[in-house]
Design a protein around this motif. Structure first.
Motif, PDB file in Angstrom:
ATOM      1  N   UNK A  47       0.845  -1.212   0.000  1.00  0.00           N
ATOM      2  CA  UNK A  47       0.000   0.000   0.000  1.00  0.00           C
ATOM      3  C   UNK A  47       0.874   1.254   0.000  1.00  0.00           C
ATOM      4  N   UNK A  48       1.935   1.189   0.797  1.00  0.00           N
ATOM      5  CA  UNK A  48       2.850   2.341   0.881  1.00  0.00           C
ATOM      6  C   UNK A  48       3.461   2.635  -0.489  1.00  0.00           C
ATOM      7  N   UNK A  49       3.922   1.575  -1.136  1.00  0.00           N
ATOM      8  CA  UNK A  49       4.534   1.749  -2.460  1.00  0.00           C
ATOM      9  C   UNK A  49       3.512   2.277  -3.465  1.00  0.00           C
ATOM     10  N   UNK A  50       2.301   1.791  -3.363  1.00  0.00           N
ATOM     11  CA  UNK A  50       1.248   2.262  -4.268  1.00  0.00           C
ATOM     12  C   UNK A  50       0.999   3.748  -4.064  1.00  0.00           C
ATOM     13  N   UNK A  51       0.978   4.148  -2.799  1.00  0.00           N
ATOM     14  CA  UNK A  51       0.738   5.565  -2.481  1.00  0.00           C
ATOM     15  C   UNK A  51       1.840   6.470  -3.011  1.00  0.00           C
ATOM     16  N   UNK A  52       3.054   5.910  -3.094  1.00  0.00           N
ATOM     17  CA  UNK A  52       4.173   6.704  -3.598  1.00  0.00           C
ATOM     18  C   UNK A  52       4.380   6.522  -5.095  1.00  0.00           C
ATOM     19  N   UNK A  53       3.457   5.852  -5.716  1.00  0.00           N
ATOM     20  CA  UNK A  53       3.499   5.743  -7.170  1.00  0.00           C
ATOM     21  C   UNK A  53       4.552   4.797  -7.700  1.00  0.00           C
ATOM     22  N   UNK A  54       5.046   3.901  -6.848  1.00  0.00           N
ATOM     23  CA  UNK A  54       6.069   2.965  -7.291  1.00  0.00           C
ATOM     24  C   UNK A  54       5.419   1.805  -8.049  1.00  0.00           C
ATOM     25  N   UNK A  55       5.865   1.599  -9.288  1.00  0.00           N
ATOM     26  CA  UNK A  55       5.335   0.522 -10.129  1.00  0.00           C
ATOM     27  C   UNK A  55       3.811   0.542 -10.100  1.00  0.00           C
ATOM     28  N   UNK A  56       3.276   1.608 -10.621  1.00  0.00           N
ATOM     29  CA  UNK A  56       1.884   1.940 -10.326  1.00  0.00           C
ATOM     30  C   UNK A  56       0.843   0.966 -10.872  1.00  0.00           C
ATOM     31  N   UNK A  57       1.165   0.234 -11.906  1.00  0.00           N
ATOM     32  CA  UNK A  57       0.175  -0.735 -12.382  1.00  0.00           C
ATOM     33  C   UNK A  57       0.506  -2.149 -11.891  1.00  0.00           C
ATOM     34  N   UNK A  58       1.445  -2.235 -10.955  1.00  0.00           N
ATOM     35  CA  UNK A  58       1.864  -3.550 -10.491  1.00  0.00           C
ATOM     36  C   UNK A  58       1.198  -3.999  -9.205  1.00  0.00           C
ATOM     37  N   UNK A  59       0.288  -3.211  -8.684  1.00  0.00           N
ATOM     38  CA  UNK A  59      -0.344  -3.560  -7.406  1.00  0.00           C
ATOM     39  C   UNK A  59      -1.645  -4.317  -7.673  1.00  0.00           C
ATOM     40  N   UNK A  60      -1.457  -5.528  -8.111  1.00  0.00           N
ATOM     41  CA  UNK A  60      -2.609  -6.306  -8.571  1.00  0.00           C
ATOM     42  C   UNK A  60      -2.806  -7.574  -7.751  1.00  0.00           C
ATOM     43  N   UNK A  61      -4.017  -8.046  -7.720  1.00  0.00           N
ATOM     44  CA  UNK A  61      -4.298  -9.383  -7.204  1.00  0.00           C
ATOM     45  C   UNK A  61      -4.851 -10.199  -8.369  1.00  0.00           C
ATOM     46  N   UNK A  62      -4.785 -11.483  -8.226  1.00  0.00           N
ATOM     47  CA  UNK A  62      -5.259 -12.375  -9.284  1.00  0.00           C
ATOM     48  C   UNK A  62      -6.777 -12.253  -9.433  1.00  0.00           C
ATOM     49  N   UNK A  63      -7.263 -11.979 -10.620  1.00  0.00           N
ATOM     50  CA  UNK A  63      -8.726 -11.960 -10.805  1.00  0.00           C
ATOM     51  C   UNK A  63      -9.295 -13.368 -10.622  1.00  0.00           C
ATOM     52  N   UNK A  64     -10.521 -13.455 -10.179  1.00  0.00           N
ATOM     53  CA  UNK A  64     -11.155 -14.762 -10.010  1.00  0.00           C
ATOM     54  C   UNK A  64     -12.037 -14.795  -8.778  1.00  0.00           C
ATOM     55  N   UNK A  65     -12.436 -15.994  -8.415  1.00  0.00           N
ATOM     56  CA  UNK A  65     -13.322 -16.175  -7.258  1.00  0.00           C
ATOM     57  C   UNK A  65     -12.505 -16.572  -6.037  1.00  0.00           C
TER      58      UNK A  65
END
Lengths: 354, 109
Positions: A47-65
Motif C-alpha cells: 500500500x505504501x509503495x502504491x501511495x508513492x506511485x512505485x510501479x503503479x500498475x503492479x499492485x494487482x491481485x489475481x482476478x477470479x473467485x
C-alpha cells in the motif's frame, strides 16, 4: 473420464478450501482462490509503495473467485477490482464473515477509475461470473458491488445476461458491516466525501510525478536567474502539488484555477517582499523581477491546481471543460508575459542598460 | 462568479420515472432523493456526470453526457489532437487517474 476438479471446486462446504487448500484449475473453470481478512506487513508495504506511485500498475491481485472464511452456498458474493488497495479494503472490512469475493480484471486499477474506463463493467462482470461458474457455487443470485462501480455496470444487463441481481453496497467497504444488517444504506454512507485524510494521501504520488521536471528546472533557474527565483519556482510547484490538496476546501472561489491563483499569490508575495527588502531603492531591475514573479509563479500553481481536478471525486467534465477554456488562455498570457519580462530584464542588465 | 460547475449535462424525464430508486442508490452526491411516486433531482449542480444513474436507470428517464472531469486528461487529449471529451480515466494513455491508483478520492473503493 474422471472428474478432474478438486472437491472444493464443486462443494462449497468442503473445509479444505478455507484452510488454504488451493484448487486446481479444472476444465472450463478458473481455480478458486483463498483469502483472509488479515492485512499483513507485506500488504501494508505494498500500500505504501502504491501511495508513492512505485510501479503503479503492479499492485494487482489475481482476478477470479475467492473464498473468505468458510462460505456456504448461501453466503454473500462481493465483487471487487484487482487493485490491491481495493481488494484489501474489502477483505479487511469483512472480518469474521464467510463470503465469496469475485475479483474482476480491472488491470490493477481501482473500482471507480476502472468503472469510468469500463474495465469494471458489465462485460467483465458477466465474463467472470461465467468463467468461475459462480452459479454452481451459490444457491442465491445476488451480487454486492461497490457503489462506485455503478458508472461501469448496468444492473439490468447483468441480470439479463447472467441471472444475477446486482446490489450496490455503500461507497466505502468499511461501511459494509452496517449495510449487511439491513441491505439498505443510510444516505450518509452513499455519499462521497473528500476529507483531509483522503486529500493528504494523494500528495506523495503528486510529488513523485512532479519531481523530475521540477528538480531539473529548479537547477537551471538557479544558475540562470538566481536561487531566489529558483526557490520561487520550487515553492510554486510545492503549492500546487502539496499545499493545494490540503487547503482545497478553505481556498476562496469554487474554480480550481482561481483557488490556485490565490494560493500562488500567497506563496509568491514573501519573495516579492524579500526582493523589495534586498533592494529598497526599488530599482527598475528588482521591481521588474518582482512583477515577473507575480506573473509567472501563481500561474504555475494555478495550472497544477487545475490538474488536481482529476484526483477529486466531484468535478464534472462540463465544469472542467469550462475551466480549461476560461482560464488556460489567461494563465498562458500571465506566464508568457512574465517570461518575456524576465528575458527583457536579463538582456537589459547584460547590456548594461539597467 | 469563478464557479464553472453550475452547469451540467444531466437531464431528467420525470414522466418516465418508475421510482425504482436505482439512481438514488448509485449517485455518490445525493443528486436524486425519493419523492412522491418518482425521484426528485434536488441537487443537479452536484452532478459530476459519472453516468451511473443513466446507465442503471431501467426506463431511460435520465440522460447525461458522462465523462471524466480531469483537466490533465482533457488537455493531454487536446494537445495530441484527440477529442478532449472522450478521454478516459485510469489508463495508460495519459489519463486523469494517472496509471490507475492516484486518486483515493476515487481510489480505495
Amino acid at each position: 473420464m474422471p472428474n478432474e476438479r478438486s472437491p472444493c471446486c464443486t462443494d462449497p462446504l468442503d473445509t479444505r478450501c478455507a484452510s488454504g487448500y488451493s484448487c486446481a484449475a479444472s476444465a472450463g473453470r478458473d481455480p478458486i482462490l483463498v483469502t483472509t481478512s488479515t492485512i499483513t506487513v507485506a500488504d501494508r508495504w505494498d500500500h505504501f509503495l502504491a501511495r508513492w506511485g512505485f510501479h503503479r500498475v503492479g499492485h494487482r491481485v489475481e482476478p477470479g473467485l475467492y473464498r473468505l472464511g468458510n462460505p456456504t452456498p448461501d453466503s454473500e458474493v462481493f465483487v471487487s477490482a484487482n487493485y490491491t488497495l481495493s481488494f484489501d479494503a474489502l477483505r479487511s472490512a469483512l472480518v469474521g464473515l464467510d463470503a465469496f469475493i469475485l475479483v474482476l480484471d480491472t488491470k490493477g486499477i481501482n473500482v471507480w477509475c476502472a468503472a469510468g474506463k469500463g474495465t469494471f463493467g458489465t462485460e467483465e462482470l458477466v465474463h467472470r461470473i461465467t468463467a468461475t461458474r459462480l452459479g454452481e457455487m451459490v444457491r442465491h443470485r445476488r451480487l454486492i458491488l461497490p457503489q462506485l462501480s455503478a458508472p461501469g455496470v448496468s444492473w439490468g444487463d447483468v441480470l439479463r445476461r447472467s441471472g444475477f441481481l446486482v446490489e450496490y453496497g455503500p461507497v466505502h467497504a468499511r461501511d459494509l458491516p452496517a449495510y449487511l444488517k439491513t441491505h439498505t444504506a443510510d444516505p450518509v454512507i452513499r455519499r462521497v466525501q473528500f476529507p483531509l485524510r483522503d486529500r493528504v494521501v494523494l500528495i506523495p504520488v503528486e510529488l513523485v510525478q512532479a519531481i523530475p521536471v521540477t528538480a531539473l528546472t529548479t537547477v537551471i533557474l538557479g544558475f540562470a536567474a538566481g536561487w531566489v527565483v529558483a526557490m520561487q519556482f520550487l515553492l510554486a510547484v510545492l503549492a500546487g502539488t502539496a499545499f493545494f490538496p490540503i487547503l482545497l476546501p478553505f481556498l476562496p472561489t469554487k474554480d480550481f484555477t482561481t483557488k490556485g491563483l490565490f494560493l500562488g499569490l500567497l506563496v509568491t508575495l514573501p519573495f516579492v517582499l524579500l526582493i523589495g527588502y534586498s533592494s529598497p531603492d526599488f530599482s527598475l531591475y528588482s521591481t521588474g523581477w518582482a512583477i515577473a514573479g507575480i506573473l509567472i509563479f501563481p500561474a504555475i500553481t494555478a495550472f497544477l491546481s487545475l490538474n488536481f481536478t482529476g484526483s477529486t471525486p466531484f468535478t464534472s467534465r462540463t465544469g472542467v471543460r469550462k475551466e480549461i477554456f476560461r482560464y488556460i488562455p489567461v494563465l498562458a498570457v500571465l506566464g508568457g508575459s512574465g517570461i518575456v519580462l524576465a528575458i527583457l530584464l536579463s538582456v537589459a542588465r547584460f547590456a548594461g542598460v539597467i | 462568479m469563478f464557479d464553472s460547475y453550475q452547469e451540467t449535462s444531466l437531464q431528467f424525464f420525470p414522466a418516465r420515472c418508475i421510482n425504482c430508486l436505482r439512481c438514488v442508490q448509485v449517485c455518490p452526491h445525493g443528486v436524486f432523493v425519493p419523492g412522491e411516486g418518482r425521484v426528485d433531482p434536488v441537487h443537479p449542480n452536484d452532478c459530476m456526470e459519472c453516468g451511473a444513474c443513466a446507465l442503471n436507470c431501467p426506463v431511460q428517464a435520465i440522460r447525461v453526457q458522462s465523462g471524466v472531469g480531469c483537466a490533465w486528461a482533457m488537455i493531454h487529449a487536446a494537445l495530441r489532437g484527440k477529442d478532449m471529451d472522450n478521454c478516459s480515466c485510469g489508463g495508460e494513455t495519459g489519463s486523469c487517474c494517472g496509471q490507475g491508483d492516484s486518486s483515493p478520492g476515487r481510489g480505495e473503493q
